[in-house]
Every structure is written in C-alpha cells, then in structure tokens.
Design a protein around this motif. Structure first.
Motif, PDB file in Angstrom:
ATOM      1  N   CYS A  32      45.077 124.088  75.047  1.00  0.00           N
ATOM      2  CA  CYS A  32      45.607 124.739  73.839  1.00  0.00           C
ATOM      3  C   CYS A  32      46.856 125.563  74.154  1.00  0.00           C
ATOM      4  O   CYS A  32      47.715 125.736  73.291  1.00  0.00           O
ATOM      5  N   THR A  82      42.534 117.302  70.298  1.00  0.00           N
ATOM      6  CA  THR A  82      42.435 116.573  69.033  1.00  0.00           C
ATOM      7  C   THR A  82      42.213 117.614  67.930  1.00  0.00           C
ATOM      8  O   THR A  82      42.130 118.824  68.217  1.00  0.00           O
ATOM      9  N   ARG A  83      42.072 117.158  66.713  1.00  0.00           N
ATOM     10  CA  ARG A  83      41.753 118.081  65.612  1.00  0.00           C
ATOM     11  C   ARG A  83      40.443 118.823  65.920  1.00  0.00           C
ATOM     12  O   ARG A  83      40.335 120.029  65.712  1.00  0.00           O
ATOM     13  N   ALA A  84      39.453 118.104  66.436  1.00  0.00           N
ATOM     14  CA  ALA A  84      38.177 118.739  66.792  1.00  0.00           C
ATOM     15  C   ALA A  84      38.382 119.787  67.895  1.00  0.00           C
ATOM     16  O   ALA A  84      37.774 120.856  67.863  1.00  0.00           O
ATOM     17  N   LEU A  86      41.170 121.488  68.458  1.00  0.00           N
ATOM     18  CA  LEU A  86      41.870 122.636  67.861  1.00  0.00           C
ATOM     19  C   LEU A  86      40.928 123.487  67.012  1.00  0.00           C
ATOM     20  O   LEU A  86      41.127 124.695  66.889  1.00  0.00           O
ATOM     21  N   GLU A  87      39.887 122.877  66.453  1.00  0.00           N
ATOM     22  CA  GLU A  87      38.911 123.652  65.678  1.00  0.00           C
ATOM     23  C   GLU A  87      38.102 124.589  66.566  1.00  0.00           C
ATOM     24  O   GLU A  87      37.508 125.549  66.078  1.00  0.00           O
ATOM     25  N   GLU A  89      39.583 126.351  68.962  1.00  0.00           N
ATOM     26  CA  GLU A  89      40.486 127.423  69.397  1.00  0.00           C
ATOM     27  C   GLU A  89      40.101 128.793  68.824  1.00  0.00           C
ATOM     28  O   GLU A  89      40.119 129.790  69.565  1.00  0.00           O
TER      29      GLU A  89
END
Length: 156
Positions: A32, A82-84, A86-87, A89
């Motif tokens: 991240c 991925t989007r998952a 980043l969720e 973070e």
C-alpha cells in the motif's frame, strides 16, 4: 474446558486465517505504501525470503494482491493491492493508530499518514447509516449462524 471441534462461525476468524499469518499485514502495509518489489519487501519487513514468497503466493491466490511483470530479462515482478487489498488499508491505519496510542508511550510515532485534507490521519470507525462514531456500548451482536447465540452454541 476442551476446545470445540466446531468453533463459532466468524468472519474475523476467516479473515485472520488469511491475513493473520506472521508478515502478511506487513506485506500489505508495504504494498500500500508502493513498495511492491520483492527486494523492497525483504528489506522493509525483515522476513526470510522463503516465508515472504509463501505469504505473497497466498495473498495473490486470495485476490488481495496482484503480481505484475516489470522486467522481462531477468523476469521480475512487483505486487500491487487489488480492490480487496485496498479495503484492508483502513484496518492497517486503525491498527497503526492503536499502536501509536497504546504502545508508543513516548509519543514518538514511527510514521504519520497524511490525509488529502493535509492533516495527519486519525482513523475513526463510523456507522455508515447514521454517521455516528462506533462505540462498544452502542453495539449489539445478532448471531446469524444456525445454532449459535452470543454466549455460544445452543444446546443440541
């Protein structure tokens, strides 16, 4: 009391089974931050190379990270969330804030994350429906798994 063969069905337990292994959340922290190359990860995390490689494979297989080629010769890859991924973070930011409050008694913070407003981030969990800050005394659990109550399994 002996451990149950069938512990409480729980998304926390399922998530920890995936990202709770030693170094997994630190991998996510680094990715991240934009440090997704293997040598950067080894240096910044301090994990043994074989263990780090295993964690990366698991996080890619779970759809939390994606592996992207950045050099053909020699063939080298970097990892990105991925989007998952980043969720997760905000979870990292909340863990960091907890550590700053409870483990850094000298007030010396090893890292400050700045929000786009220009201020140091202080994460707060809020209810999406009403906007209020989440506090323990305002929460009530409603188990949805058949055969379970808040206090444990129902009698068979």
């Amino acid at each position: 009391m002996a451990a149950s063969k069938d512990p409480r069905p729980c998304s926390i337990a399922d998530t920890l089974a995936l990202v709770g292994e030693k170094y997994s959340l630190l991998v996510l922290r680094e990715v991240c931050l934009g440090n997704g190359r293997f040598d950067q990860l080894v240096r910044n995390i301090g994990a043994p190379r074989d263990i780090l490689a295993a964690r990366l494979r698991r996080l890619v297989d779970a759809g939390i990270l994606v592996k992207q080629l950045y050099s053909e010769r020699p063939q080298r890859f970097e990892y990105r969330p991925t989007r998952a991924g980043l969720e997760l973070e905000p979870v990292l930011m909340t863990l960091m804030a907890w550590g700053d409050r409870h483990l850094r008694t000298d007030g010396d913070r090893p890292m400050v994350v700045e929000h786009s407003c220009g201020r140091a981030l202080t994460p707060v969990v809020t209810c999406r429906a009403c906007g209020d800050e989440v506090r323990h005394e305002d929460l009530r659990a409603h188990p949805q798994a058949p055969g379970w109550t808040v206090t444990g399994p129902t009698a068979a």
